[in-house]
Scaffold this motif. Structure first.
Motif, PDB file in Angstrom:
ATOM      1  N   VAL A   1       0.447  -0.923  -0.201  1.00  0.00           N
ATOM      2  CA  VAL A   1       0.099   0.398  -0.041  1.00  0.00           C
ATOM      3  C   VAL A   1       0.956   1.459   0.461  1.00  0.00           C
ATOM      4  O   VAL A   1       1.464   1.839   0.868  1.00  0.00           O
ATOM      5  CB  VAL A   1      -0.809  -0.114   1.762  1.00  0.00           C
ATOM      6  N   TYR A   2       0.951   2.127  -1.038  1.00  0.00           N
ATOM      7  CA  TYR A   2       1.208   3.008  -1.498  1.00  0.00           C
ATOM      8  C   TYR A   2       0.852   4.415  -0.997  1.00  0.00           C
ATOM      9  O   TYR A   2      -0.742   4.412  -1.320  1.00  0.00           O
ATOM     10  CB  TYR A   2       1.649   3.470  -2.679  1.00  0.00           C
ATOM     11  N   THR A   3       0.624   5.856  -0.301  1.00  0.00           N
ATOM     12  CA  THR A   3       0.138   7.469  -0.554  1.00  0.00           C
ATOM     13  C   THR A   3       0.628   7.380  -2.172  1.00  0.00           C
ATOM     14  O   THR A   3       1.070   6.947  -3.095  1.00  0.00           O
ATOM     15  CB  THR A   3       1.339   8.146   0.353  1.00  0.00           C
ATOM     16  N   LEU A   4      -0.250   8.836  -2.077  1.00  0.00           N
ATOM     17  CA  LEU A   4      -0.133   8.992  -3.158  1.00  0.00           C
ATOM     18  C   LEU A   4       0.676   9.291  -4.513  1.00  0.00           C
ATOM     19  O   LEU A   4       1.248   9.654  -4.445  1.00  0.00           O
ATOM     20  CB  LEU A   4      -1.093   9.846  -3.988  1.00  0.00           C
TER      21      LEU A   4
ATOM     22  N   GLY B   1      -7.824   8.815   3.469  1.00  0.00           N
ATOM     23  CA  GLY B   1      -7.089   8.817   2.262  1.00  0.00           C
ATOM     24  C   GLY B   1      -7.700   8.462   1.296  1.00  0.00           C
ATOM     25  O   GLY B   1      -7.631   7.240   1.362  1.00  0.00           O
ATOM     26  N   ILE B   2      -6.460   8.318   0.227  1.00  0.00           N
ATOM     27  CA  ILE B   2      -6.884   7.496  -1.241  1.00  0.00           C
ATOM     28  C   ILE B   2      -5.694   7.013  -0.976  1.00  0.00           C
ATOM     29  O   ILE B   2      -3.994   7.726  -1.081  1.00  0.00           O
ATOM     30  CB  ILE B   2      -6.671   8.392  -2.205  1.00  0.00           C
ATOM     31  N   TYR B   3      -4.869   5.165  -1.321  1.00  0.00           N
ATOM     32  CA  TYR B   3      -3.953   5.145  -1.771  1.00  0.00           C
ATOM     33  C   TYR B   3      -4.389   4.349  -2.803  1.00  0.00           C
ATOM     34  O   TYR B   3      -4.793   4.470  -3.626  1.00  0.00           O
ATOM     35  CB  TYR B   3      -4.028   3.946  -0.386  1.00  0.00           C
ATOM     36  N   ILE B   4      -2.819   3.984  -3.357  1.00  0.00           N
ATOM     37  CA  ILE B   4      -2.883   2.996  -4.178  1.00  0.00           C
ATOM     38  C   ILE B   4      -1.852   1.458  -3.854  1.00  0.00           C
ATOM     39  O   ILE B   4      -0.697   1.627  -3.089  1.00  0.00           O
ATOM     40  CB  ILE B   4      -2.045   4.246  -5.270  1.00  0.00           C
TER      41      ILE B   4
END
Length: 125
Positions: A84-87, A108-111
């Motif tokens: 899981v990554y932050t934007l 938040g939005i994650y990749i």
């Protein structure tokens, strides 16, 4: 010219267009679809589709038997894990199962990138 993706019609009888539709003549599919796509239909309804309005215009109509195969079951070689990554691209979790992705993450939005090569964006509330 790109080939059209397969088109499936699984109702026992071909769907009928609403005759009250104000468009004349009624346009169901683009001409390219009729020319390039293969229409897959139930095997016992092949002739019905071949003579039905709009459906008969497909250049290729075949039965679902030619498309589907039978599977007795699926056994995964390994469980898919996710990073899981932050934007901004910072790694915040590594190698977690799907059910644990949301645990402890702030909103938040994650990749989310899977070990199987998949990737998606996800909003955590």
């Amino acid at each position: 010219m790109e080939s059209a993706p397969p088109t499936f019609a699984s109702p026992k009888l071909p769907p009928q267009a609403d005759p009250s539709t104000p468009v004349e003549p009624l346009k169901i599919f683009e001409p390219e679809v009729y020319a390039q796509a293969t229409l897959y239909v139930p095997s016992d309804q092949l002739e019905t589709y071949r003579s039905a309005p709009y459906w008969k215009d497909f250049s290729r109509i075949t039965t679902l038997d030619h498309y589907y195969t039978s599977l007795e079951g699926v056994i995964a070689d390994s469980e898919v894990t996710y990073d899981v990554y932050t934007l901004s691209g910072m790694l915040v979790l590594r190698g977690v199962p799907d059910m644990d992705i949301r645990a402890g993450l702030p909103s938040g939005i994650y990749i989310i990138r899977g070990s199987d090569g998949t990737a998606r964006k996800e909003y955590i509330r």
